[in-house]
Design an enzyme around this catalytic site. Structure first.
Site, PDB file in Angstrom:
ATOM      1  CB  SER A 289      -1.003  -0.038   1.244  1.00 52.11           C
ATOM      2  OG  SER A 289      -1.951   1.080   1.118  1.00 52.11           O
ATOM      3  CG  ASP A 539      -7.174  -2.988  -3.453  1.00 53.18           C
ATOM      4  OD1 ASP A 539      -7.689  -1.923  -3.250  1.00 53.18           O
ATOM      5  OD2 ASP A 539      -5.585  -3.146  -3.089  1.00 53.18           O
ATOM      6  CG  HIS A 590      -5.798  -2.290   0.154  1.00 54.75           C
ATOM      7  ND1 HIS A 590      -4.936  -1.940  -0.982  1.00 54.75           N
ATOM      8  CD2 HIS A 590      -5.092  -1.235   1.277  1.00 54.75           C
ATOM      9  CE1 HIS A 590      -4.041  -0.961  -0.622  1.00 54.75           C
ATOM     10  NE2 HIS A 590      -3.898  -0.636   0.522  1.00 54.75           N
TER      11      HIS A 590
END
Length: 637
Positions: A289, A539, A590
């Site tokens: 991320s 996601d 995610h």
């Protein structure tokens, strides 16, 4: 809350070698071009000939849900029976009867989550992937460095003022201590978690620091794992604290201040150099991320005379591979809504009771203020402007027949009695509106730290290497001059993800300082707009254009990858288990993707020196979307 704790979906496995159908796009109904482009168009739930699909079931991934409603419930489980909380709207309420006044569904979901997660942990062989890879004769080879994402790292107090002493060495982010502090001392928690608005550093008398070691990132709170699955499987292959390292950081800080206050990049550089020297092998970097933006910034910092002074060959000499997991390389749409109005999909879809409780406990204006007082969060504002995200009637990721162009990012219903702008906003318009209306301290912090443009020539890219504001932006700077570096892009697809919003002015007399709020009354029969949130592909947190554009297109453009670094892309379809609270071994959410079995296997193979066995596996339409984006080779402009 009930909607946020269960998932629906098929089960199955996917590997790079199998043929997997592209994920079904977000349902869309047909409509006229007038409806798609007219800013006065009012979606009508009865305008289509089929029923509106039920909302997707999701766990509680929203930062604010974890920090507010969930905090109230969680504190009720752990506080002493004589602890009192003064809620002006409800009177004096003891922790013994707090659960009695909450909706039974919320309490049941909380208990089910804890019980379900515990049962899952007991039944799931956490080390299975590592043992499988080890049985093939593979073992630890390259030193491993892991860089976590935006909420992954716990933050603990080291302050010794009167206000901080009760929290000394306690985590005010990422623990039950955080939940209890939120309920028992909300204003004190806010003072600690927010950075100084002028300096972007510690407020006077406050000292919050990132926790260190594997404990900093393996669990968010007890039972809610983040990096734990990866650490367990690495251990099965022979990794331990000697040959692996978690580079935790204070994600609230602007990247330049990570070095200014914490010497983060200097310490990361020193650790990598030590690992290479002691083990005589280059390092594998794994990021998730926001951590992928941190790694990209580090590549520029470490080579620059303004940073680590390592020279252009430092990455070539020290980094074997970069594993980019769910990297938000071009930002996230929800970052705009978070700093604009303290909202996102997770809050927009709450029921009326939950909205009332959340607003009384931590209002939208408070949440926006907290987000703005964390300049690191603003690093994820969308990058690339209209060339990537589209204009009012077109976007690269629009699909044929959809009722609303994704390029129209902030939308306003002009047929309602709202004081709103006269036209809809693109991403660029929304960014400009933010800078025009936000507090000067936030604008100054963000503009001194980041840049969101596009460099269209090699000369511009070369010049940007000397401008630290550009170092997080892959459309303005290049990959390292490291021809032997390998980059692996692993990210999830097939989960509806925020792509735009409908906004309106606040209710009269609400007393808020915000200029606008999400118009939760807007929902379309097709499901494309849900409670004012326009859903696209991704996601569940980061849109597909952000996770996939650079990997599939941007880094194939010469000026952004002059050394010809090899990029391998594996998309992972979202296939959650029906009754698993975290989605199971084939989720592509995610955060939960960090526990996905084949992702863990790929990471182990790369760590063991077998990354060359991994093949590209793209199942979405990202290559078509990327080809339509208005980013070209230099001679094509």
């Amino acid at each position: 809350m009930a909607n946020s704790l269960r998932r629906r979906g098929p089960t199955g496995n996917d590997t790079p070698s199998e043929t997997t159908p592209a994920p079904t796009p977000t349902p869309r109904g047909g409509s006229s071009s007038r409806e798609a482009n007219d800013p006065t168009f009012k979606p009508n739930s009865s305008s289509h000939g089929h029923h509106r699909p039920k909302a997707r079931k999701r766990k509680f991934t929203g930062i604010f849900l974890l920090g507010s409603l969930f905090g109230i419930i969680a504190a009720g489980f752990f506080a002493k029976s004589n602890d009192l909380i003064d809620f002006p709207e409800f009177g004096e309420l003891s922790m013994d009867n707090l659960l009695d006044v909450l909706p039974a569904g919320l309490v049941k979901d909380m208990r089910d989550l804890i019980v379900g997660e515990r049962a899952f942990l007991e039944s799931y062989d956490s080390f299975a992937v590592g043992l499988k890879v080890r049985s093939e004769g593979l073992s630890a080879y390259h030193p491993m460095v892991m860089v976590p994402g935006v909420i992954s790292t716990g933050l603990e107090s080291w302050g010794i003022t009167n206000a901080s002493l009760p929290y000394f060495r306690k985590r005010l982010w990422g623990s039950w201590s955080m939940m209890r502090a939120l309920v028992m001392d909300k204003e004190g928690w806010k003072r600690h978690i927010m950075l100084d608005k002028k300096t972007g550093l510690d407020p006077p008398g406050i000292k919050l620091r990132a926790a260190q070691g594997f404990d900093a990132t393996d669990f968010f709170i007890t039972g809610y794992w983040i990096w734990n699955k990866i650490v367990e499987n690495l251990a099965s292959l022979g990794y331990d604290p000697i040959n692996s390292y978690t580079a935790a950081y204070d994600w609230r800080l602007a990247y330049r201040d990570l070095e200014t206050r914490d010497h983060y990049f200097s310490r990361l550089k020193a650790h990598i150099e030590m690992a290479v020297r002691l083990q005589n092998r280059k390092v594998v970097l794994t990021s998730h991320s926001m951590g992928s933006q941190v790694v990209f910034y580090f590549f520029h910092w470490v080579a620059s005379d303004q940073g680590g002074k390592g020279g252009d060959d430092w990455v070539e000499n020290h980094i074997e591979s970069w594993i980019n997991v769910s990297g938000c390389m071009l930002g996230a749409a929800k970052d705009i809504s978070a700093v604009l109005s303290g909202e996102m999909r997770d809050t927009a879809q709450l029921n009326a009771f939950a909205v009332y409780g959340l607003e009384k406990f931590l209002s939208k204006a408070e949440r926006a203020e907290i987000f703005r007082a964390m300049p690191g969060i603003s690093s994820m504002l969308p990058i690339g402007g209209n060339a990537i995200w589209g204009d009012l009637d077109w976007a690269p990721d629009d699909r044929p027949g959809q009722e609303h162009s994704f390029g129209s990012f902030l939308n306003f219903r002009t047929d309602q009695n709202f004081t709103v702008p006269r036209r809809n906003f693109t991403v660029e318009d929304a960014m400009n509106y933010l800078f025009e209306t936000a507090e000067p301290w936030w604008v100054d912090q963000v503009k001194r730290s980041y840049s969101w443009g596009i460099a269209r020539t090699e000369a511009e890219v070369a010049a940007n290497e000397h401008d630290p504001r550009k170092w997080i932006n892959p459309l303005e700077t290049r990959l390292p001059l490291a021809p032997s570096l390998k980059i692996y892009c692993f990210y999830g697809v097939g989960k509806p993800t925020e792509r735009g919003y409908f906004y309106r002015s606040p209710e009269p007399g609400s007393g808020t300082t915000l200029n606008m709020t999400i118009d939760t009354a807007v929902t379309t029969a097709s499901g494309m707009v849900d409670h004012g949130v326009v859903m696209g592909e991704g996601d569940g947190t980061v849109n597909l254009m952000s996770t996939g554009f650079m990997c599939n297109r941007g880094w194939k453009i010469k000026r952004y990858n002059p050394a010809g670094v090899k990029i391998t892309v594996v998309e992972m379809p979202h296939e959650p288990e029906r009754f698993n609270p975290r989605g199971g071994p084939n989720t592509a959410d995610h955060v939960d993707i960090l526990g996905r079995q084949n992702l863990n296997e790929f990471i182990l193979r790369i760590a063991a020196g077998q990354g060359h066995t991994i093949r590209d596996h793209v199942v979405s339409n990202i290559k078509d979307y990327a080809a339509r984006a208005k980013v070209y080779e230099e001679d094509e402009y």
